[in-house]
Design an enzyme around this catalytic site. Structure first.
Site, PDB file in Angstrom:
ATOM      1  N   GLU A   1       3.469   7.098 -10.773  1.00  0.00           N
ATOM      2  CA  GLU A   1       2.729   8.316 -11.052  1.00  0.00           C
ATOM      3  C   GLU A   1       3.270   9.672 -11.121  1.00  0.00           C
ATOM      4  O   GLU A   1       2.971  10.530 -10.405  1.00  0.00           O
ATOM      5  CB  GLU A   1       1.572   8.132 -10.334  1.00  0.00           C
ATOM      6  CG  GLU A   1       0.749   7.151 -10.457  1.00  0.00           C
ATOM      7  CD  GLU A   1      -0.544   6.876  -9.490  1.00  0.00           C
ATOM      8  OE1 GLU A   1      -0.703   7.893  -8.587  1.00  0.00           O
ATOM      9  OE2 GLU A   1      -1.081   6.146  -9.541  1.00  0.00           O
TER      10      GLU A   1
ATOM     11  N   GLU B   1      -2.117  -3.165 -12.875  1.00  0.00           N
ATOM     12  CA  GLU B   1      -2.984  -2.919 -11.852  1.00  0.00           C
ATOM     13  C   GLU B   1      -4.428  -2.885 -12.352  1.00  0.00           C
ATOM     14  O   GLU B   1      -5.385  -2.247 -12.413  1.00  0.00           O
ATOM     15  CB  GLU B   1      -2.984  -1.524 -11.301  1.00  0.00           C
ATOM     16  CG  GLU B   1      -1.605  -1.297 -10.748  1.00  0.00           C
ATOM     17  CD  GLU B   1      -1.405   0.124  -9.697  1.00  0.00           C
ATOM     18  OE1 GLU B   1      -2.432   0.603  -9.609  1.00  0.00           O
ATOM     19  OE2 GLU B   1      -0.239   0.355  -9.475  1.00  0.00           O
TER      20      GLU B   1
HETATM   21  C1  XIL Z   1      -4.488   2.007  -3.933  1.00  0.00           C
HETATM   22  C2  XIL Z   1      -4.891   0.773  -3.017  1.00  0.00           C
HETATM   23  O1  XIL Z   1      -5.494  -0.229  -3.788  1.00  0.00           O
HETATM   24  C3  XIL Z   1      -5.772   1.262  -1.677  1.00  0.00           C
HETATM   25  O2  XIL Z   1      -6.178   0.380  -0.870  1.00  0.00           O
HETATM   26  C4  XIL Z   1      -5.034   2.340  -1.141  1.00  0.00           C
HETATM   27  O3  XIL Z   1      -5.969   2.981  -0.211  1.00  0.00           O
HETATM   28  C5  XIL Z   1      -4.717   3.614  -2.287  1.00  0.00           C
HETATM   29  O4  XIL Z   1      -4.045   3.006  -3.275  1.00  0.00           O
HETATM   30  N1  XIL Z   1      -2.495   3.404  -8.252  1.00  0.00           N
HETATM   31  C6  XIL Z   1      -1.438   2.928  -7.753  1.00  0.00           C
HETATM   32  C7  XIL Z   1      -1.820   1.908  -6.405  1.00  0.00           C
HETATM   33  O5  XIL Z   1      -0.274   2.669  -7.986  1.00  0.00           O
HETATM   34  O6  XIL Z   1      -0.989   1.859  -5.489  1.00  0.00           O
HETATM   35  C8  XIL Z   1      -3.142   2.121  -5.854  1.00  0.00           C
HETATM   36  O7  XIL Z   1      -3.430   1.470  -4.754  1.00  0.00           O
HETATM   37  C9  XIL Z   1      -4.214   2.503  -6.735  1.00  0.00           C
HETATM   38  C10 XIL Z   1      -3.768   3.404  -7.999  1.00  0.00           C
END
Ligand code: XIL
Length: 379
Positions: A160, A265
Site C-alpha cells: 500500500e 486478500e
Molecule cells: C487487516 C487485518 O485483517 C485486521 O485484523 C487488522 O486489524 C488490520 O489489518 N490490507 C492489508 C491487510 O494488507 O494487512 C489488512 O489486514 C487488510 C487490508
C-alpha cells in the site's frame, strides 16, 4: 423396421453412456473436492489465517485448511507491531509457527508484510532522521527475510505505497526516505531472501489511475535492475458490483510487465459502505446503527444468491486468465474470522467469504466450484 430402429437404439445408448461418463467425472471432482483440488490446474488457493489458527486452536478451521487451501498468509502476526516490537527486539514465535504449519501441510507460504505504513511499532513512528529510518529498514528486512529464506515462498515486500490517484502515499517512509524507498526495500529483500518471490501488494490497483501508478512503480524497480516477481491485487470488493472490466485490464497490463499476477486478500462485503453516505463518519456515527448492520442474525437468501453470483463472475474471469494468475487468496477462512466484521465500522455481522460462521460452505462456494465444473463438462 428392425433396420431403422437399430441405429436409433445405438444412438440412445451412446447418449446415455456419455451422460453417465459426464456424471462420473462430476462425482470424481466432488470426491476430490476442496478448492485447492478443484483449481489445481489453474492457480493456488490461499487463506489469510489468524493467530488462533496458527496456534492450531481453531478446531473448525483445522481440518478445513489443508483440505481447501494450498497457500497461507498470516493476517497480522508478521506485521511490524508484532514481529519487531522494539528497535532491537524481535518476536518470532508465531511467525515460526506459521512457517512450520505451511511446511507440514505443504502450503505455499506468503510473508505479509515487510514495509507498510500501518501497524508499525510505536518506536518506528517516533523515528525522526533519514539515517535512522534507513537503518531500521535495513535491519528489519535483513533480520526477518533472511531468517525465513528457503522457508517462506514469497513476501509482500511493500504494501500500500500508493494513493488512489496513483501518486505516492504520504507516509513516514516517503517523508524521510523519498520515493526510492520502495526500490530500496526490494533491493534489501532480494539480498536477504534470494529464494523467495518478491511482490508489491495494494488495494484498488485494478482502478485505472492507481493501476498506472503501480505500473510505473514496478517499472522503476525493474529499471533499477532490482527483482520484483509479482503484483498482488488485494481484492476487497463489494456485492454492489465488482469492477470486472478493470480487473481484466489489470491482469493483462500487469502480466505484460513480465511478472506474476495474484489476488491476495479477496473478500466481498455485503454491508452498506459508510463512505457512500454523505458526511459519514466511519467509527462514530454508525457504530451500533441497525441501518448499517442489516443482517445481524442471518443473510437473506436473495443476498446469499447475489453474493454467489458475484463470486461466480469473478472466478469465471480468473479462469479465463488462469495462465497469468498464480494465486487467489481469501482474506480469512470463514465469515466468523473476517476483518470486515470490525471494519470500517466495529461490531457488524458481515458475510464476505465462502465459508459461513460454522465453517460450512455457502452457496458462493458451490458457485465458485461450479465455474470449474461447467468448464470440465463442456470440454
Ligand atoms: C487487516 C487485518 O485483517 C485486521 O485484523 C487488522 O486489524 C488490520 O489489518 N490490507 C492489508 C491487510 O494488507 O494487512 C489488512 O489486514 C487488510 C487490508
Amino acid at each position: 423396421m428392425y433396420h431403422i430402429k437399430q441405429p436409433i437404439a445405438y444412438l440412445i445408448i451412446l447418449v446415455g453412456m456419455s451422460f453417465i461418463a459426464c456424471k462420473q467425472k462430476e462425482v470424481a471432482m466432488n470426491e476430490k473436492q476442496g478448492l485447492k483440488n478443484v483449481f489445481a490446474d489453474d492457480f493456488l488457493i490461499g487463506a489469510a489465517i489468524n493467530a488462533n489458527q496458527i496456534l492450531e486452536k481453531d478446531a473448525k478451521a483445522l481440518p478445513l485448511l489443508p483440505q481447501e487451501f494450498n497457500s497461507i498468509t498470516p493476517e497480522n502476526i508478521m506485521k511490524c507491531e508484532i514481529i519487531h516490537p522494539e528497535w532491537d527486539k524481535y518476536n518470532f514465535d508465531l511467525a515460526d509457527k506459521i512457517v512450520a504449519l505451511g511446511h507440514k501441510n505443504d502450503m505455499f507460504t506468503v510473508g505479509h508484510t515487510l514495509v507498510w505504513h500501518s501497524q508499525l511499532s510505536p518506536f518506528v513512528n517516533k523515528i525522526k532522521s533519514k539515517d535512522s529510518l534507513a537503518l531500521f529498514l535495513e535491519n528489519h528486512i535483513n533480520t526477518i527475510a533472511s531468517r525465513y529464506d528457503g522457508k517462506i515462498d514469497a513476501w509482500d515486500v511493500v504494501n500500500e505505497a500508493l494513493n488512489e490517484d496513483g501518486t505516492m502515499r504520504k507516509s513516514i517512509f516517503l517523508n524521510l526516505l523519498g520515493d526510492d524507498f520502495v526500490t530500496e526495500a526490494f533491493r534489501l529483500a532480494q539480498k536477504a531472501t534470494p529464494n523467495s518471490e518478491l511482490y508489491y501488494n495494494d488495494y484498488n490497483i485494478e482502478q485505472p489511475k492507481k493501476r498506472a501508478g503501480a505500473i510505473s512503480l514496478i517499472k522503476k524497480i525493474q529499471a533499477a535492475g532490482v527483482r520484483i516477481d509479482g503484483v498482488g491485487i488485494q481484492g476487497h470488493w463489494s456485492i454492489k458490483g465488482l469492477p470486472l472490466e478493470d480487473i481484466e485490464q489489470s491482469i493483462l497490463e500487469y502480466s505484460a510487465l513480465g511478472i506474476k499476477v495474484m489476488f491476495t486478500e479477496v473478500d466481498i462485503t455485503v454491508l452498506p459502505n459508510p463512505w457512500d453516505l454523505k458526511g459519514a463518519d466511519v467509527n462514530q456515527n454508525f457504530e451500533g446503527s441497525p441501518m448499517m448492520n442489516p443482517y445481524p442474525d442471518t443473510l437473506p437468501d436473495s443476498v446469499q444468491v447475489a453474493l454467489a453470483d458475484e463470486y461466480g463472475k469473478l472466478f469465471n474471469l480468473f479462469l479465463k486468465h488462469k495462465d497469468k494468475i498464480s494465486r487467489v487468496t481469501f482474506w480469512g477462512v470463514s465469515d466468523a474470522n473476517s476483518w470486515l466484521n470490525g471494519w470500517p465500522i466495529r461490531g457488524r455481522t458481515n458475510y464476505p467469504l465462502l465459508f459461513d460462521r460454522n465453517y460450512l460452505p455457502k452457496p458462493a462456494y458451490d458457485k465458485v466450484v461450479s465455474t470449474k465444473k461447467v468448464k470440465v463438462q463442456g470440454s
